[in-house]
Design a protein around this motif. Structure first.
Motif, PDB file in Angstrom:
ATOM      1  N   VAL A   1      77.527  59.223  40.168  1.00 48.99           N
ATOM      2  CA  VAL A   1      77.865  60.072  38.861  1.00 48.99           C
ATOM      3  C   VAL A   1      78.795  58.531  38.412  1.00 48.99           C
ATOM      4  O   VAL A   1      79.567  58.217  38.899  1.00 48.99           O
ATOM      5  N   VAL A   2      78.350  58.482  36.908  1.00 52.21           N
ATOM      6  CA  VAL A   2      78.971  57.563  36.231  1.00 52.21           C
ATOM      7  C   VAL A   2      79.588  58.297  35.107  1.00 52.21           C
ATOM      8  O   VAL A   2      78.840  58.757  34.204  1.00 52.21           O
ATOM      9  N   ASP A   3      80.844  58.454  35.242  1.00 52.88           N
ATOM     10  CA  ASP A   3      81.389  59.601  34.357  1.00 52.88           C
ATOM     11  C   ASP A   3      82.523  58.462  33.292  1.00 52.88           C
ATOM     12  O   ASP A   3      83.727  58.204  33.807  1.00 52.88           O
ATOM     13  N   LEU A   4      82.208  58.688  31.804  1.00 54.07           N
ATOM     14  CA  LEU A   4      83.035  58.200  31.022  1.00 54.07           C
ATOM     15  C   LEU A   4      83.934  59.331  30.536  1.00 54.07           C
ATOM     16  O   LEU A   4      83.263  60.161  29.628  1.00 54.07           O
ATOM     17  N   THR A   5      85.100  59.501  30.633  1.00 56.05           N
ATOM     18  CA  THR A   5      85.934  60.597  30.151  1.00 56.05           C
ATOM     19  C   THR A   5      87.290  59.964  29.896  1.00 56.05           C
ATOM     20  O   THR A   5      87.975  59.386  30.626  1.00 56.05           O
ATOM     21  N   ASP A   6      88.004  60.283  28.703  1.00 53.03           N
ATOM     22  CA  ASP A   6      88.993  59.677  28.117  1.00 53.03           C
ATOM     23  C   ASP A   6      89.205  58.167  28.385  1.00 53.03           C
ATOM     24  O   ASP A   6      90.103  57.724  28.608  1.00 53.03           O
ATOM     25  N   HIS A   7      88.136  57.556  27.834  1.00 50.34           N
ATOM     26  CA  HIS A   7      87.897  56.052  27.739  1.00 50.34           C
ATOM     27  C   HIS A   7      88.164  55.504  29.108  1.00 50.34           C
ATOM     28  O   HIS A   7      88.207  54.326  29.479  1.00 50.34           O
ATOM     29  N   VAL A   8      87.984  56.251  30.311  1.00 52.55           N
ATOM     30  CA  VAL A   8      87.833  55.692  31.571  1.00 52.55           C
ATOM     31  C   VAL A   8      86.557  56.011  32.278  1.00 52.55           C
ATOM     32  O   VAL A   8      86.107  57.126  32.195  1.00 52.55           O
TER      33      VAL A   8
END
Length: 355
Positions: free
Chosen positions: A192-199
């Motif tokens: 998984v490539v997870d972009l959350t809260d700029h991270v």
């Protein structure tokens, strides 16, 4: 007789003396009558003059107002709170105006739109990519999908992303997120490539340390902050598996039914891939409904939907002893409300990793 005294002269004549206050009283009444006679029409003329001149001056200033004067004291009603100060200045500039009360409706403050950062997840599993999350514009959505389709094939890319203009685009290179999926490769399992809260957080299982490093390099080119939690050739930790399962799109069913739609089955197949890559993980499948229908009906529907997902996973090769299912009906809403948006969020099946 009241107000009169009598005096008798030596001649026998009787003389009456009047009270000296009576003529003064008569004079005062007469003077008051004269004031009323002349001052009232004059005051009305002054009021009319001030009213007309004030209206003209306000109109020249671009202000449409209701104007009224009592004597030299004015009341001015304007249509906007933004016009109050200007109307007061103009009115007090009129010759003859003593005071002015400027009235306006209360200023309406538009509530500030709550804006959230974009959130994107890419699930890469056995040559297929599932895209979920929310981006500000259709073009942002296309950037990610177009970056992965040439490598994985359009038929192997499932785009479940949504567009929400209130989301804030950050400095992340969205096309670069697609490049991270490409770096993971077709052999990645439940990565998984997870972009959350700029991270950007990378989780899942890859075939080699080289692949892990390539994915991290691609992620750092796309975002300022990266966490690489990829595992080489072994099962992921329970919390990593939970992240992968949460990244899946909503499991969809036919309306008021426990029958999976084609999209819903595709999501369950993705869940099966994640579980196959992590054979030691056990999962509780929990069904939830919205507030539509009776409590009893919703409870039964949630139980049946959770059971359908369990049976489908078993049919896809996941051992039944790794799975449990339960329904909670409408008792655990994710958000409050019963409109279409709230119902869409609350109507769900969740995969909960058992620690």
């Amino acid at each position: 007789m009241a107000g009169t005294t009598r005096t008798t002269l030596s001649t026998g004549w009787e003389v009456r003396k009047r009270n000296p206050l009576i003529p003064i009283g008569v004079a005062v009444v007469g003077l008051a009558a004269l004031v009323v006679t002349f001052e009232v029409p004059h005051r009305h003329a002054v009021e009319d003059s001030l009213t007309d001149r004030t209206k003209v001056a306000l109109a020249k200033a671009g202000i449409d107002a209701d104007v009224r004067f009592v004597g030299r004291d004015g009341t001015v009603k304007v249509g906007s709170a933004d016009e109050k100060d200007k109307a007061r200045e103009v009115t007090l500039g009129i010759d003859g105006v003593r005071v002015v009360d400027v009235q306006a409706p209360p200023k309406v403050t538009t509530p500030e739109v709550q804006r959230s950062a974009i959130s994107v997840k890419l699930l890469v599993d056995n040559g297929k990519v599932t895209l979920t999350g929310t981006v500000p514009a259709e073009g942002d959505r296309a950037k990610i999908a177009d970056a992965v389709k040439p490598v994985f094939g359009a038929e192997n890319v499932q785009d479940e992303m949504t567009v929400d203009a209130t989301r804030v685009a950050d400095d992340t290179d969205l096309a670069g997120l697609g490049a991270v999926a490409v770096a993971l490769g077709k052999d990645a399992k439940a990565a998984v490539v997870d972009l959350t809260d700029h991270v950007v957080t990378l989780t899942g299982t890859v075939a080699s340390a080289e692949t892990k490093d390539k994915a991290e390099t691609a992620a750092k080119a796309a975002a300022k902050s990266v966490r690489n939690e990829l595992v080489v050739g072994q099962a992921a930790a329970p919390e990593q598996v939970q992240t992968q399962l949460v990244a899946l799109p909503t499991v969809e069913f036919e309306n008021d039914s426990a029958t999976l739609t084609p999209q819903g089955r595709a999501v369950v197949e993705n869940a099966a891939s994640i579980l196959r890559a992590n054979p030691n993980i056990k999962v509780s499948i929990e069904g939830h409904t919205d507030l539509t229908g009776t409590v009893e009906h919703n409870q039964t529907l949630s139980e049946n939907r959770a059971r359908t997902v369990l049976d489908t996973l078993v049919s896809l090769g996941i051992a039944a002893d790794r799975l449990t299912s339960k329904g909670f009906g409408e008792s655990r809403p994710k958000v409050q409300g019963s409109d279409a948006a709230a119902n869409g969020v609350n109507r769900r099946v969740e995969f909960i990793v058992q620690q």
